[in-house]
Design a protein around this motif. Structure first.
Motif, PDB file in Angstrom:
ATOM      1  N   THR A  29      14.815  -4.093   9.240  1.00  0.00           N
ATOM      2  CA  THR A  29      13.752  -3.231   8.729  1.00  0.00           C
ATOM      3  C   THR A  29      12.575  -4.067   8.241  1.00  0.00           C
ATOM      4  O   THR A  29      12.727  -5.237   7.877  1.00  0.00           O
ATOM      5  CB  THR A  29      14.262  -2.352   7.573  1.00  0.00           C
ATOM      6  OG1 THR A  29      14.700  -3.194   6.505  1.00  0.00           O
ATOM      7  CG2 THR A  29      15.403  -1.466   8.027  1.00  0.00           C
ATOM      8  N   PHE A  30      11.419  -3.451   8.258  1.00  0.00           N
ATOM      9  CA  PHE A  30      10.215  -4.069   7.717  1.00  0.00           C
ATOM     10  C   PHE A  30       9.220  -2.967   7.408  1.00  0.00           C
ATOM     11  O   PHE A  30       9.375  -1.820   7.831  1.00  0.00           O
ATOM     12  CB  PHE A  30       9.608  -5.093   8.690  1.00  0.00           C
ATOM     13  CG  PHE A  30       9.294  -4.544  10.044  1.00  0.00           C
ATOM     14  CD1 PHE A  30       8.060  -3.986  10.321  1.00  0.00           C
ATOM     15  CD2 PHE A  30      10.248  -4.596  11.055  1.00  0.00           C
ATOM     16  CE1 PHE A  30       7.765  -3.485  11.571  1.00  0.00           C
ATOM     17  CE2 PHE A  30       9.965  -4.096  12.312  1.00  0.00           C
ATOM     18  CZ  PHE A  30       8.718  -3.542  12.575  1.00  0.00           C
ATOM     19  N   THR A  31       8.216  -3.302   6.645  1.00  0.00           N
ATOM     20  CA  THR A  31       7.168  -2.334   6.318  1.00  0.00           C
ATOM     21  C   THR A  31       5.850  -2.815   6.892  1.00  0.00           C
ATOM     22  O   THR A  31       5.586  -4.011   6.982  1.00  0.00           O
ATOM     23  CB  THR A  31       7.025  -2.162   4.794  1.00  0.00           C
ATOM     24  OG1 THR A  31       6.744  -3.438   4.200  1.00  0.00           O
ATOM     25  CG2 THR A  31       8.292  -1.596   4.202  1.00  0.00           C
ATOM     26  N   VAL A  32       5.033  -1.867   7.263  1.00  0.00           N
ATOM     27  CA  VAL A  32       3.762  -2.197   7.890  1.00  0.00           C
ATOM     28  C   VAL A  32       2.712  -1.200   7.426  1.00  0.00           C
ATOM     29  O   VAL A  32       3.001  -0.018   7.234  1.00  0.00           O
ATOM     30  CB  VAL A  32       3.895  -2.192   9.426  1.00  0.00           C
ATOM     31  CG1 VAL A  32       4.307  -0.832   9.953  1.00  0.00           C
ATOM     32  CG2 VAL A  32       2.595  -2.649  10.085  1.00  0.00           C
ATOM     33  N   GLU A  33       1.518  -1.688   7.227  1.00  0.00           N
ATOM     34  CA  GLU A  33       0.413  -0.831   6.799  1.00  0.00           C
ATOM     35  C   GLU A  33      -0.316  -0.249   8.007  1.00  0.00           C
ATOM     36  O   GLU A  33      -0.560  -0.959   8.986  1.00  0.00           O
ATOM     37  CB  GLU A  33      -0.602  -1.635   5.988  1.00  0.00           C
ATOM     38  CG  GLU A  33      -0.129  -2.063   4.627  1.00  0.00           C
ATOM     39  CD  GLU A  33      -1.250  -2.741   3.861  1.00  0.00           C
ATOM     40  OE1 GLU A  33      -2.305  -2.092   3.681  1.00  0.00           O
ATOM     41  OE2 GLU A  33      -1.081  -3.900   3.469  1.00  0.00           O
ATOM     42  N   PRO A  34      -0.690   1.027   7.960  1.00  0.00           N
ATOM     43  CA  PRO A  34      -1.565   1.574   9.004  1.00  0.00           C
ATOM     44  C   PRO A  34      -2.916   0.874   8.951  1.00  0.00           C
ATOM     45  O   PRO A  34      -3.303   0.307   7.932  1.00  0.00           O
ATOM     46  CB  PRO A  34      -1.686   3.054   8.633  1.00  0.00           C
ATOM     47  CG  PRO A  34      -0.520   3.323   7.728  1.00  0.00           C
ATOM     48  CD  PRO A  34      -0.272   2.036   6.990  1.00  0.00           C
ATOM     49  N   ILE A  35      -3.623   0.907  10.046  1.00  0.00           N
ATOM     50  CA  ILE A  35      -4.945   0.282  10.065  1.00  0.00           C
ATOM     51  C   ILE A  35      -5.909   1.111   9.226  1.00  0.00           C
ATOM     52  O   ILE A  35      -5.785   2.324   9.113  1.00  0.00           O
ATOM     53  CB  ILE A  35      -5.477   0.149  11.508  1.00  0.00           C
ATOM     54  CG1 ILE A  35      -5.484   1.501  12.216  1.00  0.00           C
ATOM     55  CG2 ILE A  35      -4.653  -0.851  12.291  1.00  0.00           C
ATOM     56  CD1 ILE A  35      -6.057   1.454  13.604  1.00  0.00           C
ATOM     57  N   ALA A  36      -6.868   0.434   8.628  1.00  0.00           N
ATOM     58  CA  ALA A  36      -7.790   1.115   7.715  1.00  0.00           C
ATOM     59  C   ALA A  36      -8.800   1.971   8.468  1.00  0.00           C
ATOM     60  O   ALA A  36      -9.210   3.028   7.997  1.00  0.00           O
ATOM     61  CB  ALA A  36      -8.513   0.088   6.849  1.00  0.00           C
ATOM     62  N   GLY A  49       0.816  -1.202   0.000  1.00  0.00           N
ATOM     63  CA  GLY A  49       0.000   0.000   0.000  1.00  0.00           C
ATOM     64  C   GLY A  49       0.847   1.248   0.000  1.00  0.00           C
ATOM     65  O   GLY A  49       1.959   1.282   0.517  1.00  0.00           O
ATOM     66  N   ALA A  50       0.300   2.315  -0.564  1.00  0.00           N
ATOM     67  CA  ALA A  50       1.064   3.550  -0.719  1.00  0.00           C
ATOM     68  C   ALA A  50       1.369   4.202   0.616  1.00  0.00           C
ATOM     69  O   ALA A  50       2.317   4.967   0.730  1.00  0.00           O
ATOM     70  CB  ALA A  50       0.288   4.516  -1.611  1.00  0.00           C
ATOM     71  N   ASP A  51       0.562   3.925   1.658  1.00  0.00           N
ATOM     72  CA  ASP A  51       0.758   4.587   2.944  1.00  0.00           C
ATOM     73  C   ASP A  51       1.597   3.770   3.920  1.00  0.00           C
ATOM     74  O   ASP A  51       1.733   4.139   5.077  1.00  0.00           O
ATOM     75  CB  ASP A  51      -0.607   4.869   3.584  1.00  0.00           C
ATOM     76  CG  ASP A  51      -1.415   5.867   2.771  1.00  0.00           C
ATOM     77  OD1 ASP A  51      -0.795   6.739   2.143  1.00  0.00           O
ATOM     78  OD2 ASP A  51      -2.657   5.755   2.780  1.00  0.00           O
ATOM     79  N   SER A  52       2.147   2.669   3.471  1.00  0.00           N
ATOM     80  CA  SER A  52       2.936   1.822   4.365  1.00  0.00           C
ATOM     81  C   SER A  52       4.181   2.558   4.861  1.00  0.00           C
ATOM     82  O   SER A  52       4.733   3.409   4.181  1.00  0.00           O
ATOM     83  CB  SER A  52       3.355   0.543   3.646  1.00  0.00           C
ATOM     84  OG  SER A  52       2.228  -0.230   3.317  1.00  0.00           O
ATOM     85  N   LYS A  53       4.591   2.192   6.058  1.00  0.00           N
ATOM     86  CA  LYS A  53       5.757   2.809   6.672  1.00  0.00           C
ATOM     87  C   LYS A  53       6.890   1.799   6.795  1.00  0.00           C
ATOM     88  O   LYS A  53       6.656   0.617   7.037  1.00  0.00           O
ATOM     89  CB  LYS A  53       5.401   3.344   8.058  1.00  0.00           C
ATOM     90  CG  LYS A  53       4.356   4.453   8.046  1.00  0.00           C
ATOM     91  CD  LYS A  53       4.097   4.961   9.456  1.00  0.00           C
ATOM     92  CE  LYS A  53       3.064   6.077   9.451  1.00  0.00           C
ATOM     93  NZ  LYS A  53       2.813   6.596  10.821  1.00  0.00           N
ATOM     94  N   GLN A  54       8.101   2.296   6.618  1.00  0.00           N
ATOM     95  CA  GLN A  54       9.266   1.451   6.843  1.00  0.00           C
ATOM     96  C   GLN A  54       9.786   1.702   8.250  1.00  0.00           C
ATOM     97  O   GLN A  54       9.994   2.841   8.659  1.00  0.00           O
ATOM     98  CB  GLN A  54      10.375   1.730   5.835  1.00  0.00           C
ATOM     99  CG  GLN A  54      11.575   0.816   6.027  1.00  0.00           C
ATOM    100  CD  GLN A  54      12.594   0.967   4.919  1.00  0.00           C
ATOM    101  OE1 GLN A  54      12.451   1.806   4.052  1.00  0.00           O
ATOM    102  NE2 GLN A  54      13.622   0.152   4.962  1.00  0.00           N
ATOM    103  N   VAL A  55       9.967   0.639   8.987  1.00  0.00           N
ATOM    104  CA  VAL A  55      10.397   0.718  10.382  1.00  0.00           C
ATOM    105  C   VAL A  55      11.791   0.119  10.496  1.00  0.00           C
ATOM    106  O   VAL A  55      12.080  -0.929   9.918  1.00  0.00           O
ATOM    107  CB  VAL A  55       9.413  -0.039  11.293  1.00  0.00           C
ATOM    108  CG1 VAL A  55       9.835   0.055  12.747  1.00  0.00           C
ATOM    109  CG2 VAL A  55       8.007   0.504  11.108  1.00  0.00           C
ATOM    110  N   ALA A  56      12.667   0.798  11.239  1.00  0.00           N
ATOM    111  CA  ALA A  56      14.041   0.324  11.430  1.00  0.00           C
ATOM    112  C   ALA A  56      14.283   0.047  12.905  1.00  0.00           C
ATOM    113  O   ALA A  56      14.102   0.924  13.751  1.00  0.00           O
ATOM    114  CB  ALA A  56      15.034   1.358  10.916  1.00  0.00           C
ATOM    115  N   ILE A  57      14.694  -1.183  13.221  1.00  0.00           N
ATOM    116  CA  ILE A  57      15.003  -1.580  14.594  1.00  0.00           C
ATOM    117  C   ILE A  57      16.515  -1.733  14.719  1.00  0.00           C
ATOM    118  O   ILE A  57      17.119  -2.526  14.004  1.00  0.00           O
ATOM    119  CB  ILE A  57      14.327  -2.909  14.953  1.00  0.00           C
ATOM    120  CG1 ILE A  57      12.820  -2.779  14.803  1.00  0.00           C
ATOM    121  CG2 ILE A  57      14.691  -3.332  16.364  1.00  0.00           C
ATOM    122  CD1 ILE A  57      12.084  -4.073  15.012  1.00  0.00           C
ATOM    123  N   PRO A  58      17.164  -0.985  15.603  1.00  0.00           N
ATOM    124  CA  PRO A  58      18.622  -1.074  15.721  1.00  0.00           C
ATOM    125  C   PRO A  58      19.071  -2.365  16.396  1.00  0.00           C
ATOM    126  O   PRO A  58      18.458  -2.826  17.352  1.00  0.00           O
ATOM    127  CB  PRO A  58      18.981   0.147  16.571  1.00  0.00           C
ATOM    128  CG  PRO A  58      17.764   0.380  17.408  1.00  0.00           C
ATOM    129  CD  PRO A  58      16.590  -0.004  16.544  1.00  0.00           C
TER     130      PRO A  58
END
Length: 732
Positions: A245-252, A55-64
């Motif tokens: 890193t991973f990407t996750v979609e916001p809830i609808a 999805g276009a609104d997905s966010k990339q999250v980085a965990i150190p």
């Protein structure tokens, strides 16, 4: 975590090392914590453009992920330098005439690369016909640098060999082309063939996600798992840093406005914070058992106790549908455990440090995760907490994750060991049967007494006796130096005054005798907080046994006095030895981190007020006026409880229950009133009371205290020449 490594091709067989399969679930713990807590935040790029499936609104999250070099060295030794003396042969000569052995490896960084330095011992010869002709025997050091790189389609870590060099015994570079060429191939294999494959762990987290992403579909969860990968490797001065890193979609669904929780939601919220607290306890006990260093065990215990004080404060806030007041507490509590877990990881031999590596990574990740907004819709659910408990402890974790009011023997042992003393088993299970019969009778009376004003003359000396006994016993059991005993006794008396006005019981609105309790869970004579000290003390006895409560509070105070105030030198600050009492109470009231609050310019207004009130009371107790505690119960006793004779107690009791007195005269000055008393030879009977009415000051001469008007009238007959006036005490 699966480690792939190979020896040089000249080896005739692949050597097998201990399996790392038992460690494979630990990265899942790291990622599990990260994902479970993601509603608190992570470093995210809201403008990132990702694949269509996300999805276009997905966010990339980085965990150190931070790997300390001492830890990496332990891993290297455990995997590659397994021969005697932490050695590794890098030249395999079929004739047996030449050997090159590396030993005692050390890791560091330089120019964003990882450097391996090791002792080198070479014996080079030419063999033939069963004999060897020696050519060179040399000892020195060899170094090799490697460039960290991501391998396996983003699922693994590796190192690309770069430069190899030789050093003499003084660490000066030398040139020896022959020796370098013989050793270099084997040395390069150490870096190039070491693969840390994270694929199994990245895949296994998918089983955990449904418990923490209740608003995401299975398709969305599976899409998230496919994006998990390693990125951004960098060798810093102290650590090898990476990111998962991973990407996750916001809830609808849009976020609902905050609203009060329903009764059912509140019950679920309460269960959740109790499980969070239980999970912290479980973790502290688990890692305390994994180390033999008392300093680390103490640090773990301190982290737990400090977190409990913050939990006490967080629970004062009312939760709503959009805000959980204990979320920050849970995140901060995990962060405080990071330093101790790191040290435990470095302490462990063999593979055990790998079992801690993922938990270290998880707790390091919390600060980054705290930045992600709530639109992801993750939930720190009870089921998720139980799953994490099983990951840490194994299958028994679910059973061990319980919120109990019983004494926890492991927590008690940690608490007792923190002072380096081993009290007898009965020390924290005080029983009135251990005391003389008269003392047991006294405790029994206090255990059924919610005092009234007229009781104070009898009640307060008994409480003072109890508190002084608790202080004496605890000081002896905990090994407190004799020079601090008087100070500690005064601390105990003052703390009970500050916390409860020396009461353990009060009368409730429905006329029942109940333990004195605060809105934050403090209970009894010493107001021992049930949430802070859960597992350390018997909750039922804290409420219903005044002797047990007194001893528990004294034990907590002596812990703060010895382990914090004295060891940290608070008595060396301006103010001297009495600082120890003030510092110990600041910690008793606010937690270990508030030890210096009493002298801090940055303390809150509330903290300043509390510490000032304690200091005022302490000075009165130290001056022998502990009975001034009666003032907060409506009395006016003064002096030492010990010095109060039975006759004085009877007199004060009569005064406390009196309703009438006899007034003989009134004067405009106190001196005139005192002169009248001397002239009339009334020194033993009369007293002066100052009153102000309509702005006019008068000094009354009063005689006697009587429970009824009739008694006062009868007594006034002896003063018929003075125009005696019967007065109600509450009218003065």
């Amino acid at each position: 975590m699966r480690i792939n490594r190979h020896y040089p091709p000249s080896n005739t067989a692949l050597r097998r090392f201990p399996s790392f399969d038992q460690c494979s679930h630990w990265l899942a713990i790291a990622l599990g914590f990260a994902l479970m807590l993601m509603s608190a935040g992570a470093s995210a790029d809201p403008n990132a453009t990702l694949g269509a499936e996300n999805g276009a609104d997905s966010k990339q999250v980085a965990i150190p992920i931070r790997l300390d070099y001492p830890l990496l060295r332990q891993l290297l030794v455990a995997q590659m330098f397994v021969e005697a003396g932490e050695s590794r042969e890098v030249l395999n000569d079929p004739t047996g005439c030449s050997t090159i052995v590396l030993s005692k490896p050390a890791l560091a960084s330089a120019d964003s690369q990882l450097e391996l330095l090791a002792d080198l011992q070479a014996s080079i010869g030419i063999g033939g016909g069963g004999s060897c002709a020696g050519l060179l025997d040399w000892q020195g050091r060899m170094g090799i640098s490697g460039i960290p790189e991501i391998r396996g389609n983003g699922k693994a870590l590796g190192f690309k060999p770069d430069r190899v060099w030789l050093l003499d015994h003084t660490d000066q570079p030398i040139e020896n082309a022959t020796l370098l060429s013989l050793a270099e191939a084997g040395v390069r294999n150490i870096f190039s063939e070491l693969i840390i494959d994270l694929t199994p762990q990245l895949n296994s987290v998918g089983d955990f996600l449904p418990a923490v992403l209740p608003q995401h579909s299975r398709h969305q969860v599976e899409a998230l798992v496919r994006t998990l990968q390693v990125s951004r490797l960098q060798a810093t001065e102290d650590t090898l840093d990476a990111e998962i890193t991973f990407t996750v979609e916001p809830i609808a669904e849009p976020l609902l406005p905050e609203q009060a929780l329903s009764e059912e939601e509140y019950a679920l919220w309460e269960e959740r914070w109790q499980l969070m607290d239980s999970l912290l306890v479980l973790t502290v006990k688990h890692y305390a058992a994994a180390t033999s260093l008392q300093s680390i065990r103490d640090a773990l215990l301190d982290s737990l106790i400090e977190s409990r004080y913050r939990l006490r404060d967080a629970l004062v806030e009312t939760p709503t549908a959009g805000a959980d007041p204990v979320r920050d507490w849970f995140l901060q509590s995990w962060e405080t455990l990071v330093p101790s877990i790191r040290l435990i990881g470095l302490e462990q031999p063999g593979q055990e440090q790998l079992l801690l590596l993922s938990v270290i990574a998880a707790t390091d990740a919390l600060s980054a995760l705290d930045q992600l907004g709530p639109s992801i819709g993750l939930d720190i659910s009870a089921d998720g907490l139980r799953r994490l408990a099983r990951m840490i402890i194994g299958d028994d974790g679910n059973e061990l994750l319980n919120y109990s009011e019983d004494v926890d023997p492991q927590l008690r042992r940690l608490f007792e060991d923190s002072l380096g003393s081993t009290p007898p088993p009965s020390a924290w299970r005080l029983s009135i049967s251990l005391f003389p019969e008269a003392m047991a009778d006294t405790t029994g009376r206090l255990n059924s007494w919610a005092p009234k004003k007229q009781d104070l003359a009898e009640y307060l000396p008994l409480v003072a006796q109890l508190l002084k006994r608790s202080a004496k016993n605890v000081a002896s059991e905990r090994g407190l130096e004799d020079k601090y005993h008087t100070l500690f006794r005064n601390m105990v008396l003052t703390t009970a005054w500050q916390e409860s006005c020396w009461r353990h019981y009060v009368v409730s609105d429905d006329r029942k005798r109940v333990p004195l309790r605060s809105g934050t869970g403090d209970v009894g004579l010493m107001q021992v907080n049930e949430r802070v000290w859960r597992g350390f003390y018997d909750q039922h006895r804290l409420r219903w046994d005044i002797d047990y409560n007194s001893a528990a509070g004294a034990e907590v105070l002596v812990d703060y006095l010895i382990k914090y105030a004295i060891r940290k030198g608070e008595h060396q600050q301006p103010g001297g030895i009495t600082n120890l009492a003030r510092a110990s109470y600041s910690a008793y009231n606010g937690g270990p981190s508030k030890l210096s609050r009493y002298r801090s310019k940055k303390a809150s207004a509330y903290g300043n007020k509390v510490d000032a009130l304690f200091w005022d009371k302490y000075q009165q107790v130290a001056a022998g006026n502990e009975l001034a505690v009666s003032g907060c119960l409506g009395g006016d006793l003064t002096g030492s409880a010990t010095a109060m004779t039975p006759a004085a107690r009877k007199t004060e009791a009569a005064k406390a229950s009196a309703q009438f007195t006899v007034q003989l005269a009134a004067f405009t000055t106190e001196a005139s009133a005192l002169a009248f008393i001397r002239q009339q030879a009334l020194d033993d009977d009369a007293r002066v009371r100052r009153v102000v009415k309509d702005g006019t000051e008068r000094f009354l001469v009063l005689v006697g205290n009587y429970t009824t008007r009739e008694q006062a009238v009868s007594a006034s007959q002896r003063f018929h020449t003075h125009n005696a006036w019967i007065r109600k005490l509450d009218g003065l």
